[in-house]
Motif scaffolding. Structure first.
Motif, PDB file in Angstrom:
ATOM      1  N   VAL A 172       0.879  -1.178  -0.040  1.00 23.50           N
ATOM      2  CA  VAL A 172       0.021  -0.056   0.034  1.00 23.50           C
ATOM      3  C   VAL A 172       0.745   1.310   0.203  1.00 23.50           C
ATOM      4  N   PHE A 173       1.932   1.175   0.836  1.00 25.34           N
ATOM      5  CA  PHE A 173       2.908   2.614   0.571  1.00 25.34           C
ATOM      6  C   PHE A 173       3.265   2.724  -0.660  1.00 25.34           C
ATOM      7  N   GLY A 174       3.739   1.538  -1.324  1.00 23.65           N
ATOM      8  CA  GLY A 174       4.438   1.785  -2.618  1.00 23.65           C
ATOM      9  C   GLY A 174       3.310   2.269  -3.614  1.00 23.65           C
ATOM     10  N   LEU A 175       2.101   1.749  -3.470  1.00 23.06           N
ATOM     11  CA  LEU A 175       1.194   2.163  -4.667  1.00 23.06           C
ATOM     12  C   LEU A 175       0.610   3.548  -4.329  1.00 23.06           C
ATOM     13  N   SER A 176       0.611   3.970  -3.050  1.00 19.17           N
ATOM     14  CA  SER A 176       0.393   5.434  -2.781  1.00 19.17           C
ATOM     15  C   SER A 176       1.275   6.302  -3.059  1.00 19.17           C
ATOM     16  N   GLY A 177       2.580   5.871  -2.926  1.00 17.67           N
ATOM     17  CA  GLY A 177       3.444   6.854  -3.433  1.00 17.67           C
ATOM     18  C   GLY A 177       3.521   6.724  -4.779  1.00 17.67           C
ATOM     19  N   MET A 178       3.609   5.767  -5.533  1.00 17.31           N
ATOM     20  CA  MET A 178       3.357   5.986  -7.045  1.00 17.31           C
ATOM     21  C   MET A 178       2.212   7.039  -7.397  1.00 17.31           C
ATOM     22  N   VAL A 179       0.960   6.817  -6.953  1.00 15.93           N
ATOM     23  CA  VAL A 179      -0.124   7.649  -7.076  1.00 15.93           C
ATOM     24  C   VAL A 179       0.351   9.241  -6.862  1.00 15.93           C
ATOM     25  N   LEU A 180       1.053   9.476  -5.701  1.00 21.16           N
ATOM     26  CA  LEU A 180       1.332  10.811  -5.398  1.00 21.16           C
ATOM     27  C   LEU A 180       2.388  11.154  -6.161  1.00 21.16           C
ATOM     28  N   PHE A 181       3.258  10.346  -6.633  1.00 18.98           N
ATOM     29  CA  PHE A 181       4.138  10.991  -7.569  1.00 18.98           C
ATOM     30  C   PHE A 181       3.772  11.428  -9.153  1.00 18.98           C
ATOM     31  N   VAL A 182       2.713  10.583  -9.547  1.00 16.79           N
ATOM     32  CA  VAL A 182       2.326  10.481 -10.937  1.00 16.79           C
ATOM     33  C   VAL A 182       1.326  11.705 -11.135  1.00 16.79           C
ATOM     34  N   ALA A 183       0.358  11.632 -10.210  1.00 20.49           N
ATOM     35  CA  ALA A 183      -0.905  12.519 -10.047  1.00 20.49           C
ATOM     36  C   ALA A 183      -0.806  14.008 -10.138  1.00 20.49           C
ATOM     37  N   PRO A 184       0.204  14.701  -9.455  1.00 22.81           N
ATOM     38  CA  PRO A 184       0.599  15.975  -9.618  1.00 22.81           C
ATOM     39  C   PRO A 184       1.148  16.206 -10.893  1.00 22.81           C
ATOM     40  N   ARG A 185       2.123  15.262 -11.608  1.00 22.94           N
ATOM     41  CA  ARG A 185       2.450  15.650 -13.066  1.00 22.94           C
ATOM     42  C   ARG A 185       1.538  15.398 -13.981  1.00 22.94           C
ATOM     43  N   VAL A 186       0.377  14.329 -13.910  1.00 21.29           N
ATOM     44  CA  VAL A 186      -0.598  14.457 -14.912  1.00 21.29           C
ATOM     45  C   VAL A 186      -1.481  15.749 -14.923  1.00 21.29           C
ATOM     46  N   ARG A 187      -1.768  16.035 -13.670  1.00 23.76           N
ATOM     47  CA  ARG A 187      -2.718  17.249 -13.537  1.00 23.76           C
ATOM     48  C   ARG A 187      -1.878  18.342 -14.397  1.00 23.76           C
ATOM     49  N   ARG A 188      -0.475  18.663 -14.036  1.00 29.40           N
ATOM     50  CA  ARG A 188       0.190  19.726 -14.566  1.00 29.40           C
ATOM     51  C   ARG A 188       0.274  19.768 -16.169  1.00 29.40           C
ATOM     52  N   ALA A 189       0.276  18.455 -16.637  1.00 24.45           N
ATOM     53  CA  ALA A 189       0.426  18.150 -18.069  1.00 24.45           C
ATOM     54  C   ALA A 189      -0.746  18.452 -18.722  1.00 24.45           C
ATOM     55  N   LEU A 190      -1.961  18.235 -18.146  1.00 21.50           N
ATOM     56  CA  LEU A 190      -3.383  18.418 -18.375  1.00 21.50           C
ATOM     57  C   LEU A 190      -3.607  19.932 -18.267  1.00 21.50           C
ATOM     58  N   ASN A 191      -3.089  20.498 -17.517  1.00 24.20           N
ATOM     59  CA  ASN A 191      -3.344  22.046 -17.278  1.00 24.20           C
ATOM     60  C   ASN A 191      -2.436  22.889 -18.279  1.00 24.20           C
ATOM     61  N   ARG A 192      -1.168  22.429 -18.648  1.00 22.25           N
ATOM     62  CA  ARG A 192      -0.569  23.294 -19.548  1.00 22.25           C
ATOM     63  C   ARG A 192      -1.330  22.959 -20.901  1.00 22.25           C
ATOM     64  N   ARG A 193      -1.761  21.642 -21.233  1.00 21.90           N
ATOM     65  CA  ARG A 193      -2.454  21.233 -22.341  1.00 21.90           C
ATOM     66  C   ARG A 193      -3.858  22.254 -22.865  1.00 21.90           C
ATOM     67  N   ALA A 194      -4.644  22.218 -21.460  1.00 19.29           N
ATOM     68  CA  ALA A 194      -5.860  23.112 -21.755  1.00 19.29           C
ATOM     69  C   ALA A 194      -5.423  24.652 -21.739  1.00 19.29           C
ATOM     70  N   LYS A 195      -4.379  25.185 -21.234  1.00 22.23           N
ATOM     71  CA  LYS A 195      -3.849  26.572 -21.446  1.00 22.23           C
ATOM     72  C   LYS A 195      -3.243  26.660 -22.625  1.00 22.23           C
ATOM     73  N   ALA A 196      -2.668  25.771 -23.293  1.00 28.13           N
ATOM     74  CA  ALA A 196      -2.325  26.113 -24.805  1.00 28.13           C
ATOM     75  C   ALA A 196      -3.285  26.005 -25.634  1.00 28.13           C
ATOM     76  N   ALA A 197      -4.434  25.354 -25.301  1.00 29.68           N
ATOM     77  CA  ALA A 197      -5.565  25.070 -26.178  1.00 29.68           C
ATOM     78  C   ALA A 197      -6.559  26.623 -25.944  1.00 29.68           C
ATOM     79  N   TYR A 198      -6.537  26.942 -24.844  1.00 31.03           N
ATOM     80  CA  TYR A 198      -7.232  28.273 -24.802  1.00 31.03           C
ATOM     81  C   TYR A 198      -6.434  29.414 -25.434  1.00 31.03           C
ATOM     82  N   LEU A 199      -5.312  29.404 -25.271  1.00 32.79           N
ATOM     83  CA  LEU A 199      -4.528  30.509 -25.830  1.00 32.79           C
ATOM     84  C   LEU A 199      -4.646  30.431 -27.537  1.00 32.79           C
TER      85      LEU A 199
END
Length: 202
Positions: free
Chosen positions: A168-195
Motif C-alpha cells: 500500500v505504501f508503494g502504490l500510494s507513493g506511485m499515485v502521489l508521484f504521478v498524479a500531480p505531474r498528470v494534472r500539470r500536463a493536462l493544465n498545460r494542454r488546456a492552457k495552450a488550447a485556450y491561448l
C-alpha cells in the motif's frame, strides 16, 4: 478532503509504522546473501567446552531417573519425555528429554546438561546454575526475516501485515508521484488550447 490528501496522510503514517520492519527486512535479507559478514557484527560464542564437566566438583554419573530429576530442575514445570533416539550430544553420551519447545539434555557421566532451544543453547550445572549461553544469531535473523519477529507462536502474520502495508505504501507513493505531474500536463494542454483559441479569435 481530497483523495490525494487522504493518500498523502496514509502514505506518511504507513512510512512511520513500517519503517522498523523495512530496516529489519533489509538487514536480515543482507544476512541471507552475506551470512559471514553480518554474523561478524554480533558477539560470537562457541559451545561450552563439555570436557570441563569431567573435573567439575558436582560431576557424578547419573542413571535415567537421576537425569530426569536434573532435567526437571533445568526446565521446571515442563512435561519431559525421554527421546531414546537422541543419546549423543557434543560427543557425550546423554539422556535427551523432549520438553516441547526445547530439549533438556543431561550428560550421563557427570549430570551436567544443556537446555537446547531453536535460538540458544544454555549449559547448566546439575544444581541448575547456568554456566554459559550460546545464542544462534543465524536462526534469530532468519526468524525476523520470515516472521517479522523472533518466535513462531503466531506464525508469520506480523510479516504478512508489514508486507501488505509496504505494498500500500508503494502504490500510494506511485499515485502521489504521478498524479500531480498528470494534472500539470493536462493544465498545460488546456492552457495552450485556450491561448490558441483566443489567438484565432483575434
Amino acid at each position: 478532503m481530497s483523495v490525494e490528501r487522504v493518500l498523502k496522510a496514509l502514505h506518511s503514517w504507513l512510512g512511520v509504522v513500517i519503517l522498523p520492519w523495512v530496516v529489519a527486512a533489509g538487514f536480515t535479507g543482507l544476512y541471507m546473501n552475506h551470512a559471514d559478514l553480518v554474523l561478524s557484527l554480533f558477539p560470537q560464542t562457541e559451545h561450552y567446552d563439555a570436557a570441563l564437566f569431567d573435573g567439575a566438583p558436582q560431576a557424578r554419573a547419573v542413571d535415567e531417573a537421576a537425569a530426569q530429576g536434573i532435567a526437571a530442575v533445568l526446565a521446571p514445570g515442563m512435561r519431559l519425555e525421554l527421546d531414546d533416539a537422541e543419546d549423543e550430544f557434543h560427543d557425550r553420551h546423554v539422556y535427551t528429554f523432549d520438553a516441547g519447545s526445547h530439549y533438556v539434555i543431561v550428560d550421563r557421566r557427570t549430570g551436567y546438561g544443556w537446555v537446547n532451544s531453536r535460538y540458544a543453547t544454555r549449559t547448566y550445572a546439575p544444581d541448575g546454575t547456568r554456566l554459559h549461553t550460546r545464542v544462534r544469531w543465524g536462526r534469530v535473523l532468519s526468524s525476523i526475516h520470515e516472521r517479522g519477529w523472533v518466535g513462531s507462536g503466531f506464525g508469520s502474520w506480523l510479516a504478512d501485515i508489514a508486507a501488505g502495508a509496504l505494498v500500500v505504501f508503494g502504490l500510494s507513493g506511485m499515485v502521489l508521484f504521478v498524479a500531480p505531474r498528470v494534472r500539470r500536463a493536462l493544465n498545460r494542454r488546456a492552457k495552450a488550447a485556450y491561448l490558441k483559441a483566443a489567438a484565432a479569435k483575434g
